[in-house]
Motif scaffolding. Structure first.
Motif, PDB file in Angstrom:
ATOM      1  N   ASP A 150      -2.781  16.266  -3.189  1.00  0.00           N
ATOM      2  CA  ASP A 150      -2.218  15.762  -2.029  1.00  0.00           C
ATOM      3  C   ASP A 150      -3.339  15.965  -1.249  1.00  0.00           C
ATOM      4  OD1 ASP A 150       0.264  15.753  -2.867  1.00  0.00           O
ATOM      5  OD2 ASP A 150       1.032  16.918  -1.423  1.00  0.00           O
ATOM      6  N   HIS A 177      -3.416   9.491   4.555  1.00  0.00           N
ATOM      7  CA  HIS A 177      -2.100   9.854   4.477  1.00  0.00           C
ATOM      8  C   HIS A 177      -1.761  11.216   5.328  1.00  0.00           C
ATOM      9  CE1 HIS A 177      -1.222   6.323   1.821  1.00  0.00           C
ATOM     10  NE2 HIS A 177      -2.415   6.677   1.075  1.00  0.00           N
ATOM     11  N   ARG A 206      -7.529   9.306   1.796  1.00  0.00           N
ATOM     12  CA  ARG A 206      -7.009   8.054   2.121  1.00  0.00           C
ATOM     13  C   ARG A 206      -6.279   8.150   3.534  1.00  0.00           C
ATOM     14  NH1 ARG A 206      -5.250   5.015  -2.492  1.00  0.00           N
ATOM     15  NH2 ARG A 206      -4.718   3.476  -1.030  1.00  0.00           N
ATOM     16  N   ASP A 238      -0.235   0.755  -5.118  1.00  0.00           N
ATOM     17  CA  ASP A 238      -0.866   1.944  -5.093  1.00  0.00           C
ATOM     18  C   ASP A 238      -0.499   2.887  -6.260  1.00  0.00           C
ATOM     19  OD1 ASP A 238      -2.097   4.206  -4.114  1.00  0.00           O
ATOM     20  OD2 ASP A 238      -0.714   4.710  -2.389  1.00  0.00           O
ATOM     21  N   PRO A 250       1.464  12.857  -1.550  1.00  0.00           N
ATOM     22  CA  PRO A 250       2.652  12.239  -2.473  1.00  0.00           C
ATOM     23  C   PRO A 250       3.503  13.329  -2.959  1.00  0.00           C
ATOM     24  CG  PRO A 250       0.506  11.912  -3.520  1.00  0.00           C
ATOM     25  CD  PRO A 250      -0.164  12.574  -1.941  1.00  0.00           C
ATOM     26  N   ALA A 294       0.413   5.721  -9.175  1.00  0.00           N
ATOM     27  CA  ALA A 294       1.178   7.099  -8.849  1.00  0.00           C
ATOM     28  C   ALA A 294       0.410   8.217  -9.264  1.00  0.00           C
ATOM     29  CB  ALA A 294       2.475   7.085  -9.984  1.00  0.00           C
ATOM     30  N   ALA A 295       0.326   9.160  -8.095  1.00  0.00           N
ATOM     31  CA  ALA A 295      -0.522  10.287  -8.248  1.00  0.00           C
ATOM     32  C   ALA A 295      -0.154  11.279  -9.050  1.00  0.00           C
ATOM     33  CB  ALA A 295      -0.709  10.995  -6.535  1.00  0.00           C
ATOM     34  N   MET A 311      -5.270  12.679  -1.062  1.00  0.00           N
ATOM     35  CA  MET A 311      -4.788  11.732  -0.541  1.00  0.00           C
ATOM     36  C   MET A 311      -4.645  11.680   1.130  1.00  0.00           C
ATOM     37  SD  MET A 311      -4.074   9.615  -2.822  1.00  0.00           S
ATOM     38  CE  MET A 311      -2.830   8.292  -2.093  1.00  0.00           C
ATOM     39  N   ASP A 325       0.872  -1.261  -0.061  1.00  0.00           N
ATOM     40  CA  ASP A 325      -0.055  -0.028   0.150  1.00  0.00           C
ATOM     41  C   ASP A 325       0.739   1.334   0.067  1.00  0.00           C
ATOM     42  OD1 ASP A 325       0.966  -0.381   2.513  1.00  0.00           O
ATOM     43  OD2 ASP A 325      -0.747   0.392   3.497  1.00  0.00           O
ATOM     44  N   ARG A 326       2.245   1.060  -0.140  1.00  0.00           N
ATOM     45  CA  ARG A 326       2.902   2.116  -0.222  1.00  0.00           C
ATOM     46  C   ARG A 326       2.866   3.244  -1.330  1.00  0.00           C
ATOM     47  NH1 ARG A 326       4.158   2.994   4.876  1.00  0.00           N
ATOM     48  NH2 ARG A 326       1.642   2.098   4.588  1.00  0.00           N
ATOM     49  N   GLN A 327       2.950   4.788  -0.997  1.00  0.00           N
ATOM     50  CA  GLN A 327       2.966   5.551  -2.031  1.00  0.00           C
ATOM     51  C   GLN A 327       4.543   5.721  -2.701  1.00  0.00           C
ATOM     52  OE1 GLN A 327       1.295   8.626   0.947  1.00  0.00           O
ATOM     53  NE2 GLN A 327       0.479   9.360  -1.222  1.00  0.00           N
TER      54      GLN A 327
END
Length: 197
Positions: free
Chosen positions: A125, A134, A132, A107, A138, A109-110, A128, A79-81
């Protein structure tokens, strides 16, 4: 935010130290179970030095340590960005790591959302962090790490992988060409007066 780390980490502050201090959830994946203890101890010693030098409080140190998790299985990175590899510079080792990461990380890429004009940096951002959960968006994370560093890692992954690895979004390379390297340059996806670049 993730930092797989196989070789001994340097004594100067590294990504696996500064990222949890910035409030990010960090997973460190090492090559074998017997590497977990030394990797953990090295980062915790660095946090202790920061407290001793007055660079952070005991409470901040406790919080940063709580945001670190160590593992051996690359599936822990699903699940890492962002994943930053730190393995020995041996082609076979790098190929093996990149292949494992390609299979594990899911995940999206944003950066591509911004590239296609689907959203601005602040929107990506905010989506996310609010959507999400975070702690940091990202694109702000890319600015913190250094966009030139991220593009160099992406290029290395593509060049050293046996499998097809997506090229980094062209937007990242354009941003680097413009000298917008992130926080260290005062400008990346964001200016450091809080507005989008």
């Amino acid at each position: 935010m993730t930092t797989p780390a196989t070789p001994p980490m340097p004594e100067r502050p590294g990504i696996a130290e500064v990222s949890p201090r910035a409030g990010l959830d960090v997973r460190v994946v090492v090559s074998s179970p017997d590497r977990i203890g030394p990797a953990s101890e090295r980062i915790l010693r660095a946090l202790d030095r920061a407290v001793a030098k007055g660079r952070m409080t005991t409470e901040e140190r406790t919080g940063a340590a709580g945001r670190l998790r160590f593992a051996v299985d690359p599936a822990e990175l699903a699940d890492r960005q962002l994943v930053v590899e730190a393995v020995v510079e041996e082609l076979d080792t790098e190929r093996r790591v990149f292949k494992a990461l390609d299979a594990a990380v899911t995940d999206p890429a944003a950066v591509r959302m911004g590239e296609r004009g689907a959203a601005g940096a602040e929107d990506v951002d905010r989506g996310m962090t609010l959507g999400r959960g975070h702690p940091m968006g990202p694109l702000a994370l890319l600015d913190m790490i250094g966009i030139d560093t991220v593009t160099a890692v992406a290029r290395s992954m593509r060049e050293n992988s046996d499998d097809l690895v997506d090229e980094a979004p062209p937007l990242l390379f354009r941003v680097v060409e413009d000298g917008r390297l992130g926080r260290k340059a005062g400008r990346g996806f964001f200016r450091y007066d809080g507005t989008a670049s």
